[in-house]
Write a protein that holds these residues in place. Sequence first.
Motif, PDB file in Angstrom:
ATOM      1  N   ALA A   1       0.847  -1.196   0.000  1.00 14.74           N
ATOM      2  CA  ALA A   1       0.000   0.000   0.000  1.00 14.74           C
ATOM      3  C   ALA A   1       0.877   1.240   0.000  1.00 14.74           C
ATOM      4  O   ALA A   1       2.039   1.213   0.436  1.00 14.74           O
ATOM      5  CB  ALA A   1      -0.939   0.001   1.195  1.00 14.74           C
ATOM      6  N   THR A   2       0.308   2.337  -0.487  1.00 17.16           N
ATOM      7  CA  THR A   2       0.989   3.624  -0.493  1.00 17.16           C
ATOM      8  C   THR A   2      -0.007   4.695  -0.046  1.00 17.16           C
ATOM      9  O   THR A   2      -1.127   4.758  -0.552  1.00 17.16           O
ATOM     10  CB  THR A   2       1.511   3.978  -1.893  1.00 17.16           C
ATOM     11  N   VAL A   3       0.399   5.510   0.905  1.00 18.00           N
ATOM     12  CA  VAL A   3      -0.433   6.610   1.391  1.00 18.00           C
ATOM     13  C   VAL A   3       0.338   7.900   1.183  1.00 18.00           C
ATOM     14  O   VAL A   3       1.488   8.024   1.615  1.00 18.00           O
ATOM     15  CB  VAL A   3      -0.796   6.440   2.879  1.00 18.00           C
ATOM     16  N   THR A   4      -0.299   8.867   0.524  1.00 16.09           N
ATOM     17  CA  THR A   4       0.343  10.142   0.198  1.00 16.09           C
ATOM     18  C   THR A   4      -0.393  11.267   0.910  1.00 16.09           C
ATOM     19  O   THR A   4      -1.628  11.296   0.938  1.00 16.09           O
ATOM     20  CB  THR A   4       0.307  10.396  -1.315  1.00 16.09           C
TER      21      THR A   4
ATOM     22  N   VAL B   1      -8.224   9.031  -4.493  1.00 16.89           N
ATOM     23  CA  VAL B   1      -7.447  10.256  -4.697  1.00 16.89           C
ATOM     24  C   VAL B   1      -8.323  11.443  -4.313  1.00 16.89           C
ATOM     25  O   VAL B   1      -9.463  11.564  -4.774  1.00 16.89           O
ATOM     26  CB  VAL B   1      -6.977  10.393  -6.162  1.00 16.89           C
ATOM     27  N   ARG B   2      -7.773  12.322  -3.456  1.00 19.48           N
ATOM     28  CA  ARG B   2      -8.483  13.530  -3.052  1.00 19.48           C
ATOM     29  C   ARG B   2      -7.505  14.708  -3.119  1.00 19.48           C
ATOM     30  O   ARG B   2      -6.827  15.037  -2.157  1.00 19.48           O
ATOM     31  CB  ARG B   2      -9.019  13.396  -1.634  1.00 19.48           C
ATOM     32  N   PRO B   3      -7.427  15.380  -4.269  1.00 21.84           N
ATOM     33  CA  PRO B   3      -6.417  16.425  -4.439  1.00 21.84           C
ATOM     34  C   PRO B   3      -6.760  17.754  -3.789  1.00 21.84           C
ATOM     35  O   PRO B   3      -5.862  18.565  -3.532  1.00 21.84           O
ATOM     36  CB  PRO B   3      -6.313  16.573  -5.953  1.00 21.84           C
ATOM     37  N   ASP B   4      -8.047  18.013  -3.542  1.00 17.16           N
ATOM     38  CA  ASP B   4      -8.439  19.345  -3.101  1.00 17.16           C
ATOM     39  C   ASP B   4      -8.960  19.400  -1.669  1.00 17.16           C
ATOM     40  O   ASP B   4      -9.394  20.461  -1.207  1.00 17.16           O
ATOM     41  CB  ASP B   4      -9.517  19.911  -4.027  1.00 17.16           C
ATOM     42  N   GLY B   5      -8.948  18.295  -0.939  1.00 17.77           N
ATOM     43  CA  GLY B   5      -9.443  18.299   0.424  1.00 17.77           C
ATOM     44  C   GLY B   5     -10.957  18.261   0.531  1.00 17.77           C
ATOM     45  O   GLY B   5     -11.498  18.354   1.644  1.00 17.77           O
TER      46      GLY B   5
ATOM     47  N   ARG C   1       0.625  18.683  -2.788  1.00 21.09           N
ATOM     48  CA  ARG C   1      -0.414  18.997  -3.754  1.00 21.09           C
ATOM     49  C   ARG C   1      -1.739  19.357  -3.097  1.00 21.09           C
ATOM     50  O   ARG C   1      -2.526  20.112  -3.636  1.00 21.09           O
ATOM     51  CB  ARG C   1      -0.615  17.800  -4.693  1.00 21.09           C
ATOM     52  N   GLY C   2      -2.019  18.836  -1.936  1.00 21.28           N
ATOM     53  CA  GLY C   2      -3.293  19.116  -1.299  1.00 21.28           C
ATOM     54  C   GLY C   2      -3.152  19.046   0.212  1.00 21.28           C
ATOM     55  O   GLY C   2      -2.148  18.577   0.741  1.00 21.28           O
ATOM     56  N   PRO C   3      -4.171  19.507   0.936  1.00 20.38           N
ATOM     57  CA  PRO C   3      -4.119  19.466   2.398  1.00 20.38           C
ATOM     58  C   PRO C   3      -4.396  18.070   2.922  1.00 20.38           C
ATOM     59  O   PRO C   3      -5.156  17.303   2.332  1.00 20.38           O
ATOM     60  CB  PRO C   3      -5.239  20.434   2.801  1.00 20.38           C
ATOM     61  N   GLY C   4      -3.797  17.723   4.039  1.00 23.17           N
ATOM     62  CA  GLY C   4      -4.059  16.429   4.662  1.00 23.17           C
ATOM     63  C   GLY C   4      -3.686  15.263   3.767  1.00 23.17           C
ATOM     64  O   GLY C   4      -2.660  15.271   3.072  1.00 23.17           O
ATOM     65  N   ILE C   5      -4.539  14.250   3.758  1.00 23.59           N
ATOM     66  CA  ILE C   5      -4.308  13.055   2.940  1.00 23.59           C
ATOM     67  C   ILE C   5      -4.672  13.360   1.492  1.00 23.59           C
ATOM     68  O   ILE C   5      -5.727  13.918   1.208  1.00 23.59           O
ATOM     69  CB  ILE C   5      -5.145  11.872   3.448  1.00 23.59           C
ATOM     70  N   VAL C   6      -3.804  12.973   0.578  1.00 18.31           N
ATOM     71  CA  VAL C   6      -4.047  13.194  -0.849  1.00 18.31           C
ATOM     72  C   VAL C   6      -4.530  11.911  -1.523  1.00 18.31           C
ATOM     73  O   VAL C   6      -5.448  11.943  -2.352  1.00 18.31           O
ATOM     74  CB  VAL C   6      -2.770  13.718  -1.536  1.00 18.31           C
ATOM     75  N   SER C   7      -3.929  10.772  -1.198  1.00 19.59           N
ATOM     76  CA  SER C   7      -4.344   9.526  -1.852  1.00 19.59           C
ATOM     77  C   SER C   7      -3.964   8.324  -1.009  1.00 19.59           C
ATOM     78  O   SER C   7      -3.075   8.393  -0.147  1.00 19.59           O
ATOM     79  CB  SER C   7      -3.703   9.400  -3.241  1.00 19.59           C
ATOM     80  N   ALA C   8      -4.663   7.218  -1.278  1.00 19.63           N
ATOM     81  CA  ALA C   8      -4.349   5.930  -0.674  1.00 19.63           C
ATOM     82  C   ALA C   8      -4.509   4.861  -1.753  1.00 19.63           C
ATOM     83  O   ALA C   8      -5.537   4.824  -2.439  1.00 19.63           O
ATOM     84  CB  ALA C   8      -5.267   5.637   0.505  1.00 19.63           C
ATOM     85  N   VAL C   9      -3.485   4.021  -1.920  1.00 23.86           N
ATOM     86  CA  VAL C   9      -3.488   2.998  -2.964  1.00 23.86           C
ATOM     87  C   VAL C   9      -3.220   1.641  -2.324  1.00 23.86           C
ATOM     88  O   VAL C   9      -2.231   1.465  -1.600  1.00 23.86           O
ATOM     89  CB  VAL C   9      -2.416   3.290  -4.036  1.00 23.86           C
ATOM     90  N   LEU C  10      -4.120   0.690  -2.582  1.00 21.93           N
ATOM     91  CA  LEU C  10      -3.936  -0.699  -2.154  1.00 21.93           C
ATOM     92  C   LEU C  10      -3.620  -1.522  -3.389  1.00 21.93           C
ATOM     93  O   LEU C  10      -4.432  -1.602  -4.319  1.00 21.93           O
ATOM     94  CB  LEU C  10      -5.201  -1.234  -1.473  1.00 21.93           C
ATOM     95  N   GLU C  11      -2.449  -2.128  -3.416  1.00 21.80           N
ATOM     96  CA  GLU C  11      -1.999  -2.868  -4.595  1.00 21.80           C
ATOM     97  C   GLU C  11      -2.393  -4.341  -4.487  1.00 21.80           C
ATOM     98  O   GLU C  11      -2.142  -4.990  -3.474  1.00 21.80           O
ATOM     99  CB  GLU C  11      -0.482  -2.723  -4.743  1.00 21.80           C
TER     100      GLU C  11
END
Length: 337
Positions: A198-201, A250-254, A231-241
């Motif tokens: 997983a990757t959390v940005t 993906v949440r670029p704008d909060g 790129r954005g406030p707080g959490i931007v994305s979470a990916v489960l591979e």
Amino acid sequence: MIVDLPSTTTSQVNKKMVELRESGGAVALGRVLTLAIVTSDGAEVEPSIQAANDASREHPARVIVVARGTRQAAARLDAQIRIGGDAGASEVIVLRLYGPLADEGAGSVIPFLLPDAPIVVWWPSDAPEYPAKDPIGALAHRRITDAAADEDPIGALQARARSYTNGDTDLAWTRLTSWRALLAAALDLPPFESVTSATVTGASSSPSTDLLSAWLASYLQVPVRRVQHSRGPGIVSAVLERPSGNVEIVRPDGRNGSLSQPGQPDRQVALHRRDIRDCLTEELRRLDPDEIYEATLQGLAEIVRGEETQETGVPEAPEQTEQTEQTEHTEHTEQRA
């Protein structure tokens, strides 16, 4: 109704509250808990009271605000009582403590606690390093902090992991409820495959991003990469591979996010950053220990220890390992004998 009581005492405040209840018909029988808000006497007092008032519409409470003023002033207690429309579904007691009284918050709070009702303490900012050992925190069944409001959010979150006691929680964790719900629901849909990594940005100063990483690592038992992004406030994305394709939020704008997963069309999801009122209301719904939060903090502590070990690059001393092996061999020989 707002009643000001300058240079007063706790007994005078209690007496005035009885008078107001008798004259106005307001009673405390419907209050389900006591919420103590510990803060500095400054600009954050009114926003904290407003958040508590909004939360009280679901959880009627007696709200006690301990606003600590300057310690260089003479000892003085200024009180304010709010009932009716100025207190939501609560009754609010604001205690402004100055001079030596600023460090005597517990003694000022105890006279106003509702009998046989749970006690919750909330620090909007500047929480103590060990909330459960704080004089006011020691009175509480539930202690609420907010690492995001600290000058060093990540350091504050790591301090929460070191000092955790049953009943502790943090609003950085509460802000993750929607993210956790979406990710868990996505894994309940086909294909039913194990997550491999997983990757959390998120922003470098976002404690919620660190908590989401630790939660995924603890409960999926997979490697999780934490990526810093501006790129954005707080959490931007979470990916489960997964082998057949990734689950990605993906949440670029909060505010708004998109959910992508194999075999399903991409969908837009509401992921606005939760305000204090919503988070406080959610936390007041439960007064039992949050075991998932505890396990996540333990996972975070393990991640921090692993990073520190990698930075120092100091392996276990060979002679210590050899000595341990010799001790184990001796004990094993004695057991066989």
